[in-house]
Write an enzyme that holds these catalytic residues in place. Structure first.
Site, PDB file in Angstrom:
ATOM      1  CG  PHE A 142       7.952  -8.420  12.069  1.00 59.02           C
ATOM      2  CD1 PHE A 142       7.482  -8.900  13.291  1.00 59.02           C
ATOM      3  CD2 PHE A 142       7.481  -7.192  11.617  1.00 59.02           C
ATOM      4  CE1 PHE A 142       6.584  -8.167  14.055  1.00 59.02           C
ATOM      5  CE2 PHE A 142       6.578  -6.448  12.379  1.00 59.02           C
ATOM      6  CZ  PHE A 142       6.136  -6.940  13.600  1.00 59.02           C
ATOM      7  CG  ASP A 227       6.433  -7.512   4.510  1.00 54.86           C
ATOM      8  OD1 ASP A 227       6.673  -6.303   4.301  1.00 54.86           O
ATOM      9  OD2 ASP A 227       6.090  -7.952   5.620  1.00 54.86           O
ATOM     10  CE  LYS A 256       8.948  -0.793  10.008  1.00 55.83           C
ATOM     11  NZ  LYS A 256       8.463  -2.168   9.856  1.00 55.83           N
TER      12      LYS A 256
HETATM   13  C1  LIG Z   1       7.369  -3.047  10.283  1.00 54.49           C
HETATM   14  C2  LIG Z   1       7.033  -4.189   9.429  1.00 54.49           C
HETATM   15  C3  LIG Z   1       5.719  -4.654   9.300  1.00 54.49           C
HETATM   16  C4  LIG Z   1       4.582  -4.127  10.140  1.00 54.49           C
HETATM   17  O1  LIG Z   1       4.288  -2.805   9.870  1.00 54.49           O
HETATM   18  P1  LIG Z   1       3.318  -2.005  10.898  1.00 54.49           P
HETATM   19  O2  LIG Z   1       3.164  -0.681  10.221  1.00 54.49           O
HETATM   20  O3  LIG Z   1       4.043  -1.941  12.197  1.00 54.49           O
HETATM   21  O4  LIG Z   1       2.062  -2.750  10.987  1.00 54.49           O
HETATM   22  C5  LIG Z   1       5.465  -5.661   8.394  1.00 54.49           C
HETATM   23  N1  LIG Z   1       6.450  -6.205   7.657  1.00 54.49           N
HETATM   24  C6  LIG Z   1       7.730  -5.791   7.760  1.00 54.49           C
HETATM   25  C7  LIG Z   1       8.771  -6.416   6.897  1.00 54.49           C
HETATM   26  C8  LIG Z   1       8.067  -4.781   8.660  1.00 54.49           C
HETATM   27  O5  LIG Z   1       9.341  -4.407   8.778  1.00 54.49           O
END
Ligand SMILES: *Cc1c(COP(=O)(O)O)cnc(C)c1O
Length: 409
Positions: A142, A227, A256
């Site tokens: 994700f 990420d 986050k």
């Molecule tokens: C939550 C998340 C995102 C997206 O972040 P947003 O602030 O919702 O755009 C991207 N990568 C990972 C691994 C995430 O957990």
């Protein structure tokens, strides 16, 4: 005039006025403190969702509110046409505590990943020309909901209905080195992955996997993008998750927990890469405002100085051992996995009813991939709070078990 107006509940007003993009729990939260939140009826919950791994220092932390108050009286926003101090302070702190040399601020995780994708392509274009643009990413990953990041996300439910997606993404299974090897042709500029998959169900890398991915990247001069939007900022018991594996990426994204609830993201990269992003190549109006970065600074300083990362490691180990005990007790608990305070418990049954039962009893947890209960509480959570949750979970699972037997499974 108002007295004649139909009296709607909060949820009815949401149903009437808002896009119905979220499957929400039927509660309206109005206040939080530490690891606790309260709904509009005054019911208290212990929060093991933490705003989806965001509120590392908990709710209403004085670290956050003090910084917010002071900075809101000083300077909120002036744009990136000017230098402002708090963002430089945060960039310096991030650089001094990571592999990276430079930082770019965005407003969200998706935008941080968007910047990473753009940087990787821009760098490869300058170095190798037009043919090198493919990004390999992982199935079940994700990376966000913008067009580029959903194109990089290996989940059909995120991508479905938005064709045509951005070209140049290729998916391979996580934890499968041979499939990366066969996907790595001359067009590939980067491999993008979460070192531990969060939304994918708290999936951890097998021993040696990330190290071997890094080796492949080196051989082929391909960039490695981690990420760490969900698993960075102390969540796993180290400041950054990749530190557990001794593997350094070229680019890392954060979001986050970076602002403990203020909207902010960051892309970090090495000096060499940063040269591919000169003046005018990328920008964000709100990226790294004084208000938001003053909070980031206070949060990061607290994480580094107040022992929360070590605390996370210790409480996380305790939490995991208690979940392991439940796995031994209930045959339908398939696996417990994770690092620090991102823990997943995979069930052989749907997790939704368990989540709802927890909520009835005053505990917020969530479920990913239908069957994985995910625990991502504030890093300040105490063992005794973990005990309260696990004892309750034990009761709930006991009931599931007996229902399961009755159901003849
Ligand atoms: C939550 C998340 C995102 C997206 O972040 P947003 O602030 O919702 O755009 C991207 N990568 C990972 C691994 C995430 O957990």
């Amino acid at each position: 005039m108002d007295s004649n107006r139909e009296k709607l509940t909060t949820m009815q007003r949401a149903d009437r006025y808002m896009f119905q993009t979220y499957g929400r729990f039927p509660v309206t939260l109005v206040r939080g403190e530490g690891c606790r939140v309260w709904d509009e009826n005054g019911k208290e919950y212990l929060d093991f969702v933490g705003g989806i791994a965001v509120c590392a220092l908990g709710h209403s932390s004085s670290v956050v509110t003090d910084a917010l108050q002071e900075q809101s009286r000083t300077l909120v926003h002036v744009s990136n046409l000017f230098y402002t101090k708090p963002q430089i302070d945060v960039a310096e702190l991030l650089v001094k505590n990571s592999f990276a040399d430079r930082v770019f601020f965005s407003n969200s995780g998706a935008e941080a990943n968007e910047a990473a994708i753009k940087l990787a392509r821009h760098y490869a274009r300058e170095k190798y020309g037009e043919s090198r643009f493919t990004i390999i990413s992982m199935e079940n990953s994700f990376h966000g909901r913008t067009m580029a990041t959903l194109s990089a996300t290996g989940q059909d439910k995120v991508r479905k209905g938005f064709d045509p997606l951005l070209p140049g993404f290729r998916f391979v299974p996580f934890n499968d080195l041979p499939s990366i090897q066969s996907a790595l042709d001359e067009t590939v500029c980067a491999i993008m992955m979460e070192p531990i998959q969060g939304e994918g169900g708290v999936v951890c890398p097998k021993p040696g996997y990330l190290q071997n991915v890094r080796k492949l990247c080196k051989e082929k001069d391909v960039l490695l993008i981690f990420d760490e939007v969900q698993v960075g900022m102390g969540r796993t018991g180290k400041l950054f998750a990749h530190e557990h594996f001794g593997v350094t990426p070229h680019i890392m994204t954060l979001a986050k927990a970076l602002g403990n609830g203020l909207p902010v993201g960051a892309m970090l990269a090495t000096e060499e890469l940063s040269k591919a992003f000169g003046p005018g190549t990328h920008a964000s109006t709100f990226g790294g405002t004084p208000l938001v970065t003053a909070v980031c600074k206070a949060v990061l300083e607290s994480l580094l100085a107040d022992g929360w990362i070590e605390h996370c490691r210790n409480v996380g180990a305790y939490f995991k051992s208690r979940l392991e005990a439940l796995r031994e007790k209930y045959s339908f608990v398939r696996e417990v996995r994770g690092y620090g305070l991102i823990l997943g418990m995979e069930l052989d049954l749907p997790g939704g009813p368990v989540v709802n039962a927890c909520m009835d009893k005053g505990f917020l947890i969530n479920c990913t991939q239908e069957r994985v209960l995910r625990f991502i509480p504030p890093l300040i959570v105490q063992e005794q709070e973990v005990d309260q949750l696990v004892d309750t979970l034990d009761e709930i699972l006991k009931e599931c078990g007996s229902r399961n037997v009755e159901g003849g499974r």
